[in-house]
Design a protein around this motif. Structure first.
Motif, PDB file in Angstrom:
ATOM      1  N   THR A 150       1.088  -1.160   0.016  1.00  0.00           N
ATOM      2  CA  THR A 150      -0.056  -0.024  -0.176  1.00  0.00           C
ATOM      3  C   THR A 150       0.751   1.382  -0.031  1.00  0.00           C
ATOM      4  OG1 THR A 150       0.061  -0.183   2.380  1.00  0.00           O
ATOM      5  CG2 THR A 150      -2.037  -1.233   0.995  1.00  0.00           C
ATOM      6  N   GLU A 266     -12.853  15.634  -5.146  1.00  0.00           N
ATOM      7  CA  GLU A 266     -12.667  15.832  -3.523  1.00  0.00           C
ATOM      8  C   GLU A 266     -13.946  16.154  -3.038  1.00  0.00           C
ATOM      9  OE1 GLU A 266     -12.855  19.987  -5.224  1.00  0.00           O
ATOM     10  OE2 GLU A 266     -12.112  18.200  -6.012  1.00  0.00           O
ATOM     11  N   GLY A 275     -14.916   4.637  -0.583  1.00  0.00           N
ATOM     12  CA  GLY A 275     -13.800   5.184   0.076  1.00  0.00           C
ATOM     13  C   GLY A 275     -12.776   6.200  -0.510  1.00  0.00           C
ATOM     14  N   ALA A 276     -12.595   7.091   0.599  1.00  0.00           N
ATOM     15  CA  ALA A 276     -11.646   8.123   0.000  1.00  0.00           C
ATOM     16  C   ALA A 276     -10.167   8.060   0.315  1.00  0.00           C
ATOM     17  CB  ALA A 276     -12.334   9.709   0.635  1.00  0.00           C
ATOM     18  N   VAL A 277      -9.402   8.361  -0.493  1.00  0.00           N
ATOM     19  CA  VAL A 277      -8.064   8.468  -0.667  1.00  0.00           C
ATOM     20  C   VAL A 277      -7.813   9.770   0.307  1.00  0.00           C
ATOM     21  CG1 VAL A 277      -5.714   8.906  -1.626  1.00  0.00           C
ATOM     22  CG2 VAL A 277      -7.752   7.620  -3.048  1.00  0.00           C
ATOM     23  N   PRO A 278      -6.890   9.436   1.478  1.00  0.00           N
ATOM     24  CA  PRO A 278      -6.686  10.412   2.542  1.00  0.00           C
ATOM     25  C   PRO A 278      -6.085  11.567   1.928  1.00  0.00           C
ATOM     26  CG  PRO A 278      -6.125   8.323   3.145  1.00  0.00           C
ATOM     27  CD  PRO A 278      -6.333   8.256   1.877  1.00  0.00           C
ATOM     28  N   ALA A 279      -6.375  12.695   2.551  1.00  0.00           N
ATOM     29  CA  ALA A 279      -5.769  14.209   2.075  1.00  0.00           C
ATOM     30  C   ALA A 279      -4.240  13.981   2.793  1.00  0.00           C
ATOM     31  CB  ALA A 279      -6.301  15.039   2.951  1.00  0.00           C
ATOM     32  N   THR A 280      -3.433  14.661   1.695  1.00  0.00           N
ATOM     33  CA  THR A 280      -2.042  15.196   2.193  1.00  0.00           C
ATOM     34  C   THR A 280      -1.699  16.607   2.055  1.00  0.00           C
ATOM     35  OG1 THR A 280      -1.610  15.351  -0.362  1.00  0.00           O
ATOM     36  CG2 THR A 280      -1.282  12.996   0.846  1.00  0.00           C
ATOM     37  N   ALA A 285      -8.618  15.043   0.518  1.00  0.00           N
ATOM     38  CA  ALA A 285      -8.951  13.715   0.203  1.00  0.00           C
ATOM     39  C   ALA A 285      -9.784  13.764  -1.085  1.00  0.00           C
ATOM     40  CB  ALA A 285      -9.823  13.394   1.530  1.00  0.00           C
ATOM     41  N   TYR A 286     -10.052  12.508  -1.431  1.00  0.00           N
ATOM     42  CA  TYR A 286     -10.782  12.431  -3.000  1.00  0.00           C
ATOM     43  C   TYR A 286     -11.279  11.202  -3.176  1.00  0.00           C
ATOM     44  CZ  TYR A 286      -6.614  10.669  -5.149  1.00  0.00           C
ATOM     45  OH  TYR A 286      -5.471   9.919  -5.482  1.00  0.00           O
TER      46      TYR A 286
END
Length: 428
Positions: A150, A266, A275-280, A285-286
């Motif tokens: 991952t 987003e 499920g969302a890809v976490p923010a950086t 997040a998106y």
């Protein structure tokens, strides 16, 4: 100008999740049904993507090989005058004595490829590793398939091992058969986006070409993803292996599905259940969803994506997978539109060799990305749910396209679901 050729393909994924393997050839019954090859010949097919998988022939050791199954099948294909495009690994991680994250994957596949070429020196076309980029994403970024990574560094390493394995395998094959050709397949989509995710989409739209770029030796310090690859573990010496002696594919195999094009958004609240890809620090997040389902996405489409590949590489092309898991009417529309797109391109001078009707025997569990055996089945040119393959509506269509260059049916006059407003997600 003649129409392009229709090719066929048997869904043959042998994938590992945890310690468990799942085998599409067993699920479809094809492993025990050689008569399927006669059914394919009766359609008029003369080119077939066909597996001689490492996991099947040498499951315990490269010193203990069981050639009985491919011996019988490839001999029958010769009798039927069907030319195979032999696949050696199809979304797999190799047998248990190796894995995608181990250097032995590349060297082991090269040795196996040489043994295959020695046993079948007449085979001309090979796909040593199917869709290396897709496999690296699912196995190294998303954690879905073995070894369940991952992180970008895992993804990069898995991709590198597969592309290196492809190069070494073809070199070993050409020691036996110098005329052997590489048909390198990859799922080619495009990432669409909201303005806030332009940088992420730009990165992904560079990334989609990496398998081909590496083999072509164009990943140099000026490549947009050079710093990304170097920052995630590849040395200059490793990348120089491709720069110093490129091994460009003889045919670029483009796979395209309704889910190939993606949309990054987003506004995660508009996509319940995704499920969302976490923010950086650099982006919000998106969600990553099928672009075909989003009204804001301006779909590129198969024809333009093929044109992009032609413009970028000027190498012969083929559509090496064309399949839609849906009703027979929608499957016919999907094939018809791919046929028309490919022939339009050919008439404009694009060197496109074939359109592959994939999943001749259907496919199992791709709607859950092969994580749950027995959950679903989608038919292809044949339906195998009752054991003996039964021809579907696609069967007559394929025969007519091969023999006459056209197929007439009232449903082909209408748009597919991917072109109708009913396809869109509803805002929550």
């Amino acid at each position: 100008m003649e129409n392009i050729d229709i090719w066929g393909g048997v869904e043959c994924t042998c994938r590992r999740v945890g310690d468990t393997y799942s085998d599409q050839l067993t699920r479809s019954g094809h492993r025990n049904r050689i008569a399927d090859l006669d059914r394919f010949a009766e359609l008029g097919l003369r080119t077939l993507r066909y597996p001689v998988l490492w996991e099947h022939v040498a499951p315990t050791s490269l010193d203990q090989l069981d050639w009985r199954w491919p011996d019988e099948r490839l001999a029958r294909l010769q009798e039927l005058e069907i030319e195979p495009i032999v696949g050696l690994v199809h979304h797999g991680s190799g047998p248990r004595y190796t894995a995608l994250d181990q250097p032995s994957f590349a060297t082991g596949l090269a040795r196996y490829a040489g043994l295959v070429a020695e046993r079948y020196p007449w085979v001309r076309y090979y796909t040593p590793v199917n869709e290396p980029l897709t496999t690296a994403r699912f196995s190294g970024l998303y954690g879905i398939w073995y070894p369940h990574g991952t992180h970008d560094s895992v993804f990069v390493r898995l991709l590198y091992h597969q592309v290196l394995a492809t190069k070494l395998a073809m070199q070993a094959i050409r020691q036996v058969n110098p005329a052997a050709q590489l048909v390198q397949t990859e799922d080619l989509g495009q990432t669409h986006h909201t303005p806030a995710l332009a940088a992420q989409a730009e990165f992904e739209n560079h990334r989609r070409w990496l398998s081909f770029d590496l083999l072509n030796g164009t990943v140099t310090p000026t490549h947009p993803l050079w710093s990304y690859l170097r920052g995630n573990g590849l040395s200059e010496a490793e990348l120089a292996i491709f720069q110093d002696s490129p091994l460009p594919p003889d045919i670029l195999g483009i796979n395209y599905y309704a889910t190939s094009e993606r949309f990054l958004d987003e506004r995660v609240e508009q996509y319940p259940g995704h499920g969302a890809v976490p923010a950086t620090d650099s982006r919000p997040a998106y969600v990553d969803v099928e672009a075909v389902r989003v009204p804001d996405a301006d779909m590129t489409g198969l024809e333009e994506l093929l044109r992009q590949a032609w413009t970028r590489y000027h190498r012969p092309l083929a559509i090496t997978e064309s399949h839609l898991g849906c009703t027979r009417e929608e499957q016919m529309r999907w094939l018809q539109q791919a046929w028309e797109a490919a022939n339009r391109l050919r008439r404009t001078g694009v060197d496109i060799r074939g359109l592959t009707v994939w999943s001749l025997l259907g496919a199992f569990d791709w709607d859950n990305l092969l994580t749950h055996d027995g959950a679903s089945y989608e038919s292809g040119v044949f339906d195998v749910r009752r054991g003996k393959p039964r021809p579907t509506a696609l069967s007559k269509m394929v025969r007519n396209l091969i023999r006459h260059g056209h197929h007439h049916h009232p449903v082909l006059q209408g748009p597919g679901w991917w072109q109708r407003p009913m396809r869109f997600y509803s805002a929550s």
